[in-house]
Structure formats: C-alpha cells, structure tokens
Design an enzyme around this catalytic site. Structure first.
Site, PDB file in Angstrom:
ATOM      1  N   LYS A 198     -42.244 -24.203   4.718  1.00  0.00           N
ATOM      2  CA  LYS A 198     -41.807 -23.428   5.882  1.00  0.00           C
ATOM      3  C   LYS A 198     -40.405 -22.918   5.598  1.00  0.00           C
ATOM      4  O   LYS A 198     -39.474 -23.698   5.392  1.00  0.00           O
ATOM      5  CB  LYS A 198     -41.817 -24.284   7.135  1.00  0.00           C
ATOM      6  CG  LYS A 198     -41.282 -23.512   8.346  1.00  0.00           C
ATOM      7  CD  LYS A 198     -41.472 -24.253   9.637  1.00  0.00           C
ATOM      8  CE  LYS A 198     -40.877 -23.451  10.786  1.00  0.00           C
ATOM      9  NZ  LYS A 198     -41.059 -24.121  12.071  1.00  0.00           N
ATOM     10  N   ARG A 208     -39.369 -17.297  19.078  1.00  0.00           N
ATOM     11  CA  ARG A 208     -38.236 -17.959  19.731  1.00  0.00           C
ATOM     12  C   ARG A 208     -37.926 -17.298  21.072  1.00  0.00           C
ATOM     13  O   ARG A 208     -37.481 -17.970  22.004  1.00  0.00           O
ATOM     14  CB  ARG A 208     -37.019 -17.960  18.798  1.00  0.00           C
ATOM     15  CG  ARG A 208     -37.272 -18.829  17.565  1.00  0.00           C
ATOM     16  CD  ARG A 208     -36.099 -18.796  16.597  1.00  0.00           C
ATOM     17  NE  ARG A 208     -36.412 -19.516  15.353  1.00  0.00           N
ATOM     18  CZ  ARG A 208     -35.625 -19.545  14.294  1.00  0.00           C
ATOM     19  NH1 ARG A 208     -34.467 -18.884  14.305  1.00  0.00           N
ATOM     20  NH2 ARG A 208     -35.970 -20.215  13.222  1.00  0.00           N
ATOM     21  N   LYS A 251     -45.674 -20.763   5.431  1.00  0.00           N
ATOM     22  CA  LYS A 251     -45.213 -20.006   6.599  1.00  0.00           C
ATOM     23  C   LYS A 251     -43.831 -19.427   6.333  1.00  0.00           C
ATOM     24  O   LYS A 251     -42.982 -20.164   5.837  1.00  0.00           O
ATOM     25  CB  LYS A 251     -45.151 -20.968   7.783  1.00  0.00           C
ATOM     26  CG  LYS A 251     -44.593 -20.380   9.044  1.00  0.00           C
ATOM     27  CD  LYS A 251     -44.432 -21.443  10.093  1.00  0.00           C
ATOM     28  CE  LYS A 251     -43.796 -20.830  11.316  1.00  0.00           C
ATOM     29  NZ  LYS A 251     -43.450 -21.809  12.298  1.00  0.00           N
ATOM     30  N   SER A 277     -45.042 -14.708  14.245  1.00  0.00           N
ATOM     31  CA  SER A 277     -44.802 -13.792  15.366  1.00  0.00           C
ATOM     32  C   SER A 277     -44.213 -12.454  14.926  1.00  0.00           C
ATOM     33  O   SER A 277     -44.638 -11.404  15.408  1.00  0.00           O
ATOM     34  CB  SER A 277     -43.901 -14.473  16.394  1.00  0.00           C
ATOM     35  OG  SER A 277     -42.672 -14.860  15.805  1.00  0.00           O
ATOM     36  N   TYR A 316     -51.718 -14.607  15.813  1.00  0.00           N
ATOM     37  CA  TYR A 316     -51.780 -14.200  17.215  1.00  0.00           C
ATOM     38  C   TYR A 316     -52.853 -13.137  17.411  1.00  0.00           C
ATOM     39  O   TYR A 316     -53.220 -12.819  18.531  1.00  0.00           O
ATOM     40  CB  TYR A 316     -50.404 -13.713  17.683  1.00  0.00           C
ATOM     41  CG  TYR A 316     -49.368 -14.808  17.501  1.00  0.00           C
ATOM     42  CD1 TYR A 316     -49.216 -15.804  18.462  1.00  0.00           C
ATOM     43  CD2 TYR A 316     -48.595 -14.891  16.340  1.00  0.00           C
ATOM     44  CE1 TYR A 316     -48.323 -16.843  18.276  1.00  0.00           C
ATOM     45  CE2 TYR A 316     -47.686 -15.925  16.140  1.00  0.00           C
ATOM     46  CZ  TYR A 316     -47.564 -16.902  17.112  1.00  0.00           C
ATOM     47  OH  TYR A 316     -46.680 -17.935  16.920  1.00  0.00           O
TER      48      TYR A 316
HETATM   49  C1  PBG Z   1     -40.974 -24.670  15.717  1.00  0.00           C
HETATM   50  C2  PBG Z   1     -41.821 -23.548  15.262  1.00  0.00           C
HETATM   51  C3  PBG Z   1     -41.423 -22.225  14.998  1.00  0.00           C
HETATM   52  C4  PBG Z   1     -42.592 -21.514  14.727  1.00  0.00           C
HETATM   53  C5  PBG Z   1     -43.655 -22.420  14.791  1.00  0.00           C
HETATM   54  N1  PBG Z   1     -43.158 -23.682  15.114  1.00  0.00           N
HETATM   55  C6  PBG Z   1     -40.098 -21.570  15.075  1.00  0.00           C
HETATM   56  C7  PBG Z   1     -38.993 -22.033  14.245  1.00  0.00           C
HETATM   57  O1  PBG Z   1     -39.155 -22.851  13.328  1.00  0.00           O
HETATM   58  O2  PBG Z   1     -37.886 -21.594  14.510  1.00  0.00           O
HETATM   59  C8  PBG Z   1     -42.640 -20.039  14.445  1.00  0.00           C
HETATM   60  C9  PBG Z   1     -43.935 -19.378  14.701  1.00  0.00           C
HETATM   61  C10 PBG Z   1     -43.904 -17.902  14.746  1.00  0.00           C
HETATM   62  O3  PBG Z   1     -42.885 -17.229  14.525  1.00  0.00           O
HETATM   63  O4  PBG Z   1     -44.971 -17.366  15.049  1.00  0.00           O
HETATM   64  N2  PBG Z   1     -40.514 -25.558  14.796  1.00  0.00           N
END
Ligand code: PBG
Length: 326
Positions: A198, A208, A251, A277, A316
C-alpha cells in the site's frame, strides 16, 4: 521456417476468433464493492468527488448490498463514516461493540448470509488526527500499540460476522499478530486480506473526502510505501505470506500494475488490486466532460487488472461493471 510474412491480424478478424484467442476473462465474481456506511436512517448521501457512490445509512446499505449481490458481486468492503465528535486520540470508537461497523456487519449478514463481508483494519476513521495508528506525544505513529488495537478490531469484526479482515494500516508485524489473536479467540476461519503493498498515494484524495479522514498534520509516508519502490513490495509480500495472510493486495491499482505482476510471479496466494477512489474519480470526471467513455474505460481497466495478475479487484465501479457484463 516458411519465408512468409507473419499476420497476427488473422486472429483478430472477427468477434468469434477474438473470443477464442482471448487470454484473460472477467466476471462479476472477480469484483469487490467498497462502500461507505454512516449513521442515520433512509440516507444515501452522494460523495461529490465520486459520482454514483454514497454514504449509506444502515438500512440503505442493506438495500444496496442486495442489489450488488443480485448482480453476482460476491463481496463488499465496509468503511465507516465516524461523526467528528466520536473521533479521539485513542481511537476508542474502533473497539465499540455497538459501533457502525459491528452493526453494519450484523444487519448485512442477517439479510445476505452468502455475501462475503470484508472490513478495514486501520484507525484513520476513528482518530482525531486522521492517521492510521496511535500517535505519540511527539507525533510519531506508534507501531506495536496500534497493532494491539487492530487485533481487538479484528476479533470484534469476526464476532459480528466479518468473513475477512483487511489490515490497511501498514504497521509492521500486524498480519501475524492479527492471525494469532483471531485464532486464540476461536476465529480460525476468518480470513486476512493484507494490504501488502500500500503506497503513500495522492490517489486516495476522494476517499478521504468521503470519510473526512485526511490526516490533520503530516502525511502517511512513515508507514505507507514510497511510490518509487518495487523491491520493497516483495519484502512486504514475503512477510505477509509468512505471517499467515490469505490474500495479498496491491494499492493503488493502475499505476502499480508492475508491482501486481511482480507479486503474481512470486506468490501462490490469491491477489487483490484496489482501483482506488482517485482512479475512479478520474474516469468519472473525464466522462462528465465528454472526454472519454466511462463504461468502456472501466471495463478496460478491469481486464487490465486481471491480465496483470489480479484475482479480484476492489472498485467503486463494481456494480457498473457487473451490470455491463450482465
Ligand atoms: C484507510 C484506507 C484508505 C483507503 C482504504 N483504506 C485511505 C488512506 O490510507 O489514507 C483508500 C481507498 C481509496 O482511495 O479508494 N487506511
């Protein structure tokens, strides 16, 4: 060897032959729908930067989940919208047995027992500072203290009906700790989908916004990975696999297909990719301007994930893609 020109176009000349030589397939079974759940009743509040996505109250979430399941989508990933007054430094709402996620798990499991429920393990929806972990007085994100809370969340979610927990926090050693704590509480059948690689990404912006969870100070670079790194993803994959993960994830998605392919060549575990997202918002924004065809580009993105080695894709656009296949 005949001295004749090679003509690869012979295998492309009509739809039937193309279908015979197609190397990769896509079905709704490959899709996971991420969804936002909020307090209230009868509410489906649109997320401005993610057209077509909503923050659903529980009753509406169950209705939506019913539609997704009917489209053949086998799993959803739940993300809670925590009211600002419930966000604290110790993230205690994360362990509330009557919290949104526990209630959502029970209602959806009750209505749709077959649908696989995936929950996120990270503290960012629950902390007042918006980081994924607990913070020391001098602003460091505390690793082992955070992992302890994640273990509590995992057991709570498992108890309420989660089929798979998905640590997205990027703390070190969390997969192993979560596995042993689930096992010691009798949840040896609850799976772990590890957010293995990630990255600290700008593509999470709309998510967010949806959860109002952007970090209030600093960034997530001391725990999420540097987008410049590929070998480090292999290290994370080795660790998550050794610690007992059932599924590994990469991711964001499309900008990281090389990492996905590396992991595919390295592990025998199933792989997930998260079409995040910002990637979804880009497609929607361009389509709204008439600059590209959303349906076509969404389906292309999905088959590219599969080609690169993903068994499953969190997107999504899962319902849209499933409908287009129907
Ligand atoms: C939280 C989390 C995030 C996403 C999934 N779980 C945001 C982040 O790490 O700041 C992002 C998912 C997306 O952007 O669709 N830990």
């Amino acid at each position: 060897m005949l001295d004749l020109p090679r003509r690869p176009r012979r295998n492309r000349r009509n739809a039937a032959i193309r279908s015979m030589v197609r190397e990769t397939s896509l079905s709704p079974a490959n899709l996971i729908m991420p969804c936002f759940v909020r307090e209230g009743q009868g509410l489906s509040e649109p997320v401005a930067s993610m057209p077509g996505c909503h923050r659903h109250s529980l009753d509406r979430l169950v209705e939506a989940a019913r539609e997704w399941a009917a489209l053949g989508i086998p799993a959803i990933a739940l993300f809670p919208v925590t009211p600002p007054q419930a966000k604290t430094g110790d993230a205690k709402a994360a362990l509330d047995p009557d919290g949104l996620v526990p209630r959502a798990l029970k209602s959806v499991k009750d209505a749709l027992p077959e649908l696989q429920l995936i929950t996120d393990l990270a503290l960012d929806p629950f902390t007042d500072h918006g980081h994924d972990g607990l913070m020391s007085v001098d602003g460091r994100i505390l690793n082992d203290e955070t992992v302890e809370v994640l273990c509590g969340m995992a057991a709570l979610h498992a108890r309420c009906g989660a089929d798979i927990v998905a640590p997205s926090d990027m703390m070190d050693g969390r997969v192993g700790e979560i596995r042993s704590s689930l096992d010691s509480e009798g949840f040896e059948n609850t799976g772990i989908m590890a957010y293995t690689a990630k990255y600290a990404s700008g593509f999470y912006g709309p998510f967010r916004d949806a959860l109002d969870s952007a970090p209030r100070s600093g960034d997530k670079k001391t725990y999420q990975m540097d987008p410049a790194n590929r070998r480090e993803a292999l290290l994370e994959a080795d660790l998550d696999e050794a610690e007992g993960a059932d599924i590994l994830m990469v991711k964001p998605g499309l900008p990281y297909l090389d990492v996905l392919r590396e992991l595919r060549d390295r592990t025998t575990l199933p792989l997930a990719a998260y079409h995040v997202s910002g990637e979804f918002a880009m497609l929607k924004a361009a389509a709204a301007n008439g600059w590209l065809d959303y349906d076509r580009c969404l389906m292309e993105a999905m088959i590219c994930f599969r080609r690169a080695g993903a068994d499953m894709v969190l997107t999504y656009g899962a319902a849209d893609a499933a409908r287009l296949m129907g």
